[in-house]
Scaffold this motif. Sequence first.
Motif, PDB file in Angstrom:
ATOM      1  N   ASP A   1       0.814  -1.209   0.000  1.00  0.00           N
ATOM      2  CA  ASP A   1       0.000   0.000   0.000  1.00  0.00           C
ATOM      3  C   ASP A   1       0.851   1.264   0.000  1.00  0.00           C
ATOM      4  O   ASP A   1       0.320   2.372   0.043  1.00  0.00           O
TER       5      ASP A   1
ATOM      6  N   CYS B   1      -3.179  -1.447  -6.174  1.00  0.00           N
ATOM      7  CA  CYS B   1      -4.328  -2.352  -6.173  1.00  0.00           C
ATOM      8  C   CYS B   1      -3.833  -3.784  -6.318  1.00  0.00           C
ATOM      9  O   CYS B   1      -2.658  -4.041  -6.592  1.00  0.00           O
ATOM     10  N   LEU B   2      -4.736  -4.705  -6.094  1.00  0.00           N
ATOM     11  CA  LEU B   2      -4.443  -6.128  -6.220  1.00  0.00           C
ATOM     12  C   LEU B   2      -5.136  -6.658  -7.467  1.00  0.00           C
ATOM     13  O   LEU B   2      -6.160  -6.123  -7.879  1.00  0.00           O
TER      14      LEU B   2
ATOM     15  N   LEU C   1      -1.064  -7.380   1.018  1.00  0.00           N
ATOM     16  CA  LEU C   1      -0.445  -6.057   0.866  1.00  0.00           C
ATOM     17  C   LEU C   1       0.787  -5.910   1.758  1.00  0.00           C
ATOM     18  O   LEU C   1       1.783  -5.323   1.365  1.00  0.00           O
TER      19      LEU C   1
ATOM     20  N   THR D   1       4.099  -7.800   0.275  1.00  0.00           N
ATOM     21  CA  THR D   1       4.422  -7.489  -1.119  1.00  0.00           C
ATOM     22  C   THR D   1       5.889  -7.090  -1.207  1.00  0.00           C
ATOM     23  O   THR D   1       6.415  -6.430  -0.314  1.00  0.00           O
TER      24      THR D   1
ATOM     25  N   GLY E   1      -4.779 -10.515  -5.737  1.00  0.00           N
ATOM     26  CA  GLY E   1      -5.943 -10.258  -4.897  1.00  0.00           C
ATOM     27  C   GLY E   1      -6.861 -11.458  -4.804  1.00  0.00           C
ATOM     28  O   GLY E   1      -6.648 -12.483  -5.443  1.00  0.00           O
TER      29      GLY E   1
ATOM     30  N   GLY F   1     -10.510  -2.726  -3.039  1.00  0.00           N
ATOM     31  CA  GLY F   1      -9.824  -4.018  -2.913  1.00  0.00           C
ATOM     32  C   GLY F   1      -9.844  -4.574  -1.498  1.00  0.00           C
ATOM     33  O   GLY F   1      -9.691  -5.777  -1.293  1.00  0.00           O
ATOM     34  N   VAL F   2     -10.047  -3.701  -0.509  1.00  0.00           N
ATOM     35  CA  VAL F   2     -10.101  -4.147   0.889  1.00  0.00           C
ATOM     36  C   VAL F   2     -11.467  -3.824   1.506  1.00  0.00           C
ATOM     37  O   VAL F   2     -11.609  -3.694   2.714  1.00  0.00           O
TER      38      VAL F   2
ATOM     39  N   GLU G   1      -6.590  -9.826   1.757  1.00  0.00           N
ATOM     40  CA  GLU G   1      -5.971  -8.679   1.091  1.00  0.00           C
ATOM     41  C   GLU G   1      -4.980  -7.912   1.970  1.00  0.00           C
ATOM     42  O   GLU G   1      -3.921  -7.513   1.505  1.00  0.00           O
TER      43      GLU G   1
END
Length: 195
Positions: free
Chosen positions: A60, A115-116, A165, A168, A157, A137-138, A161
Amino acid sequence: MEGHTLKSSLSLSRLPYRIDYAHPQAVTRFTDHLHAAVQQLSPGREIVCVCIGTDRSTGDALGPLVGSKLERLNPKGLTVFGTLDHPVHAVNLRETLQLIELNYQDTTVIGIDACLGQLGSVGSLHLGLGPLKPGTGVNKKLPEVGQLHITGIVNVGGFMEYFVLQNTRLSTVMKMADTIASSLYLTAVRLRSND
């Protein structure tokens, strides 16, 4: 100049535009599409970038990384909200948008966020017409942002989530942020040279 006008007129109809950050011409091509879209939407306006996210989660952090890079580059005609030191996120997004509405009326606002997506799309950068819808997305309902939006697919995703994140790869996010920030910088420079 006629070829430039043709490129501009095609750009909005070709959005959303997508390219992998690792493509050898990613910055050039993303800049071309971004510049043409801004020119067609609102020629002569300054750009406001709202870089959404937090430095507390690797995935994020894409938005704040872009914001911090742009802040260092400091192009004329481009204002940044959302950096690593002063992130824009769910808690202060509404307040930030109110501030922009009061003080930056005659601008093009671009929302930027991570974003995923699907496994094969990780690393893709997307430029889209219309507002960014952060938090979807969340499963968060947040205000929409901008006339244009840029998103980077940082991971896969569909399941857990928040955990995804936070796990990552920073290397991927940093390189994506470099490409986005460079494209925004070059777009601002081109817009100024057209004045």
